[in-house]
Write an enzyme that holds these catalytic residues in place. Sequence first.
Site, PDB file in Angstrom:
ATOM      1  N   CYS A 140      48.042  54.627  10.895  1.00  0.00           N
ATOM      2  CA  CYS A 140      48.007  54.862   9.594  1.00  0.00           C
ATOM      3  C   CYS A 140      48.778  54.889   8.983  1.00  0.00           C
ATOM      4  O   CYS A 140      48.707  54.265   7.902  1.00  0.00           O
ATOM      5  CB  CYS A 140      47.680  56.967   9.961  1.00  0.00           C
TER       6      CYS A 140
ATOM      7  N   GLU B 149      40.931  53.986  12.479  1.00  0.00           N
ATOM      8  CA  GLU B 149      41.295  53.523  11.165  1.00  0.00           C
ATOM      9  C   GLU B 149      40.109  52.800  10.822  1.00  0.00           C
ATOM     10  O   GLU B 149      39.152  53.618   9.994  1.00  0.00           O
ATOM     11  CB  GLU B 149      42.438  52.588  11.155  1.00  0.00           C
TER      12      GLU B 149
END
Length: 226
Positions: free
Chosen positions: A141, A211
């Site tokens: 992230c 993601e």
Amino acid sequence: MSIDTGTRTRDLLWSDISDIYRSVLEHPFVTGLTDGTLPHETFRHYVVQDAHYLRGYARALAVCAAKAPGEAEVAMFAEHAGGAIAAEQELHGDLLDGLGLTSEQAASMPVAPATRAYVSYLLAAAYGGSYAEAVAAVLPCYWIYGRVGEHLLAAGSPDPLFQRWIAMYGGEEYGAVVDAVLDATDRIGALASERELGLMREHFTTTSRYEWMFWDGAYRRETWPV
């Protein structure tokens, strides 16, 4: 599998996900930010889900802080946990205002499947694993957003809302945050056993996939099928 002792942990981890990152850059959600074709309704779905996500991510970062062996890392991850909450309240509040939605309305909207799965995996890895595993799980992230931000910053966006998002993640201030976590990752990896390094790679690859799934879910405005 033996690892070249001259290889930084960050380089090893990134080599595992280069194809995933390329898929992220090619995703129509990401390309739509710079060419301005991404519908605002889709971006709103993303911002709502990102607000949900950051609440869980902040908790995972707090666990990293609690498990960190050194005071510098305790302070860093604790600060970042607070920063994730601040981003959820400030940046997302401003973006939502521009999208015609209040923070209260966003908080009441359902957590989408990819968001729920990603946050659940992060918290399981952070609480159930070692410090090294927790850091590897939260790293994509930080890092993928930083790389995507840098990539998009060069092109910019005709949409001011998209440009604000790009400027935040492509800017030097965010880049310095990512660099600090990468330095910590290299220190962790240099001391990790072969088994622990393998677990770090597994978590890093898994959350990198999440993601992509997060952006894909936003692009499809994903909801629960039943």
